[in-house]
Design a protein around this motif. Structure first.
Motif, PDB file in Angstrom:
ATOM      1  N   MET B 155       1.128  -1.164   0.284  1.00  0.00           N
ATOM      2  CA  MET B 155       0.379  -0.003  -0.456  1.00  0.00           C
ATOM      3  C   MET B 155       0.665   0.874   0.282  1.00  0.00           C
ATOM      4  O   MET B 155      -0.058   1.830   0.243  1.00  0.00           O
ATOM      5  CB  MET B 155      -1.081   0.176   0.932  1.00  0.00           C
ATOM      6  N   PRO B 223       3.525  -4.342   6.661  1.00  0.00           N
ATOM      7  CA  PRO B 223       2.417  -4.999   8.017  1.00  0.00           C
ATOM      8  C   PRO B 223       1.668  -5.457   7.179  1.00  0.00           C
ATOM      9  O   PRO B 223       0.745  -6.301   7.804  1.00  0.00           O
ATOM     10  CB  PRO B 223       1.662  -3.284   8.040  1.00  0.00           C
ATOM     11  N   LEU B 228      10.381  -9.312   1.294  1.00  0.00           N
ATOM     12  CA  LEU B 228      10.943  -8.163  -0.215  1.00  0.00           C
ATOM     13  C   LEU B 228      12.183  -8.415   0.431  1.00  0.00           C
ATOM     14  O   LEU B 228      12.389  -8.070  -1.145  1.00  0.00           O
ATOM     15  CB  LEU B 228      10.865  -6.628   1.547  1.00  0.00           C
TER      16      LEU B 228
HETATM   17  S1  SF4 Z   1       6.425  -1.697   4.203  1.00  0.00           S
HETATM   18 FE1  SF4 Z   1       5.095  -3.127   2.592  1.00  0.00          FE
HETATM   19  S2  SF4 Z   1       3.069  -1.839   2.648  1.00  0.00           S
HETATM   20 FE2  SF4 Z   1       4.587  -0.974   3.346  1.00  0.00          FE
HETATM   21  S3  SF4 Z   1       5.722  -0.294   1.524  1.00  0.00           S
HETATM   22 FE3  SF4 Z   1       7.103  -1.627   2.518  1.00  0.00          FE
HETATM   23  S4  SF4 Z   1       6.435  -3.172   0.654  1.00  0.00           S
HETATM   24 FE4  SF4 Z   1       4.583  -1.653   0.751  1.00  0.00          FE
END
Ligand code: SF4
Ligand code: FES
Lengths: 204, 254
Positions: B155, B223, B228
């Motif tokens: 998001m 969250p 990643l």
């Molecule tokens: S923490 Fe997760 S949801 Fe938030 S920008 Fe990074 S990848 Fe996207």
């Protein structure tokens, strides 16, 4: 100016840390082990290394230049980070921080070590068992060596882990986890070899 | 019950150029409050813990259900969404800080342009605009769709950039969110037509993928539990191959 500079430098930095620097570290630690076998064996091994063909070319091309690049670029990388282990106390974040701290320690250690041994040799001193014996007869120097060796083996072992990620070898969390175990094993083994060898010079 | 209070410490800042300061607030407790409703209470009655009148605290929010990311801030040391941060589950005093990896605009509001610009730079979309109907796109294998769907949950909240030690004022690192989007759109059968272009963006100039130092905080902080670090390692492999293709040559240019 090439637009691929940073990618190239970073990848080169990662590669040089393993080949040739890491390979050289393993050779160096292996040769050191001759000290455990005794004075004569160590002197014979040191003499053999000194007598290798293309010695200066290898020293410059495989040791000095790669280490200088790795060190200078590594310092730049280290000081680019804003460490946040206090908010994010995860294992990998600590390893990230230790990798940078150990890198700086290793740089100081290697500079001193090269000054005392290789440069001394260039000025006419003989590199042999007695040379090391004299250096580590000073307890402060012995402690410095033990810290320096441990920092070096840590930096190499943990660097192997990030090498595998950086080149896209270990992609899945599971392969990265197993690579962590492997790197711990490499760290333990090399630290043992390094410290056992340096202790041989104080008669342990 | 009614005389119970919520103790808060908020790091405030007048405007982008002024320095920050802390202010304590003590607000009346109601059950089932979240950080947003506590901030609304301060807005309704902007009085600090000592009883002095003050300006209301500025913050951002939109969806109030953890899908827009606008309300992200650092709550008790962790970057997260304030709309899903329940007061009952937080240790008091509750400390609110802006995500200071981004330029602070005022109080808890930050300018996340750094991340949005990165998403534009890597073309985090599937280009389908044309002068004629291009028809339906190719199908995606189900196994791939499953992991790609996880990546699509991003998001753009910026929490992973806040958690990353290499995203800061001294480095241009693009950060985990945009990197993972490159993997997502390169996995899409139509998006893959621009695969090489996206990878080359990550390899050009400063702050590309090579800036990742593998602290792996991002994957812990996200969250939406987006993998990643898997995305980054997969892109490391893809950029390695792309650099070989570019240097040695390949007919598979895309
Ligand atoms: S923490 Fe997760 S949801 Fe938030 S920008 Fe990074 S990848 Fe996207
Ligand atoms: S308001 Fe949208 S995520 Fe919190």
């Amino acid at each position: 100016m090439s637009s691929n500079r940073e990618f190239l430098y970073r990848r080169l930095h990662s590669l040089l840390g393993v080949i040739p620097i890491g390979a050289f570290l393993i050779v160096h630690l292996t040769v050191n082990w001759f000290a455990v076998r005794g004075r004569e064996e160590y002197n014979a091994a040191a003499a053999f290394m000194e007598a290798l063909p293309f010695r200066y070319a290898m020293e410059i091309g495989l040791i000095f230049l790669p280490i200088i690049f790795h060190a200078v670029y590594g310092l730049y990388i280290a000081f680019q980070a804003r460490n946040n282990t206090s908010q994010f106390g995860y294992f990998r974040n600590w390893m990230f921080r230790f990798q940078r701290i150990s890198g700086v320690i290793v740089l100081i250690f290697i500079t001193w070590h090269v000054w005392e041994t290789r440069l001394a040799a260039a000025f006419g001193a003989e590199v042999n068992f007695s040379m090391m014996e004299d250096i580590v007869a000073n307890p402060a120097a012995l402690i410095a060596y033990i810290i320096g060796i441990t920092a070096t083996t840590f930096h190499f072992a943990n660097g192997l882990w990030s090498f595998a990620v950086t080149w896209g070898i270990t992609v899945t969390p599971r392969s990265q986890q197993i690579a962590t175990y492997v790197s711990i094993g490499v760290f333990a083994a090399l630290t043992f070899v390094g410290i056992r060898s340096i202790l041989a010079f104080v008669g342990v | 019950m009614s005389d119970q209070t919520i103790e808060m410490i908020i790091v405030r800042q007048e405007d982008p150029d002024s320095s920050s300061y802390e202010q304590k607030f003590s607000i009346p407790y109601r059950s089932n409050m979240n950080v947003i409703s506590a901030l609304m209470e301060i807005r309704r009655n902007p009085v600090d813990a000592e009883g002095n009148n003050t300006t209301p605290v500025a913050w951002d929010a939109s969806c109030l259900e953890e899908v827009c990311g606008a309300c992200s801030m650092v709550i008790n040391g962790k970057p997260r969404q304030s709309c899903t941060a329940l007061i009952d589950k937080l240790e008091q005093p509750i400390r609110l800080e802006p995500m200071n990896t981004f330029p602070v605009m005022r109080d808890l509001t930050v300018d996340r342009s750094r991340m949005f610009d990165s998403l534009k730079r890597v073309k985090a979309w599937v280009p389908i605009d044309g002068t004629h109907d291009l028809g339906p796109g190719p199908r995606m294998p189900e196994a791939k769709r499953q992991w790609a769907y996880e990546l699509s949950k991003c998001m753009s909240c910026g929490v992973c950039l806040q958690a990353c030690p290499n995203v800061n004022d001294k480095s241009d690192f693009i950060g985990p969110a945009a990197l993972s989007q490159v993997r997502l759109f390169n996995a899409h059968p139509t998006g893959a037509m621009h695969k090489a272009e996206r990878l080359e963006t990550l390899m050009e100039g400063d702050g590309g993928i090579a800036n990742c130092g593998n602290s792996q905080n991002c994957v812990e902080a996200c969250p939406k539990e987006i993998p990643l670090t898997t995305s980054i390692a997969a892109l490391n492999r893809a950029t390695t191959l792309q650099s070989f293709k570019n240097f040695f040559g390949s007919d598979n240019t895309a």
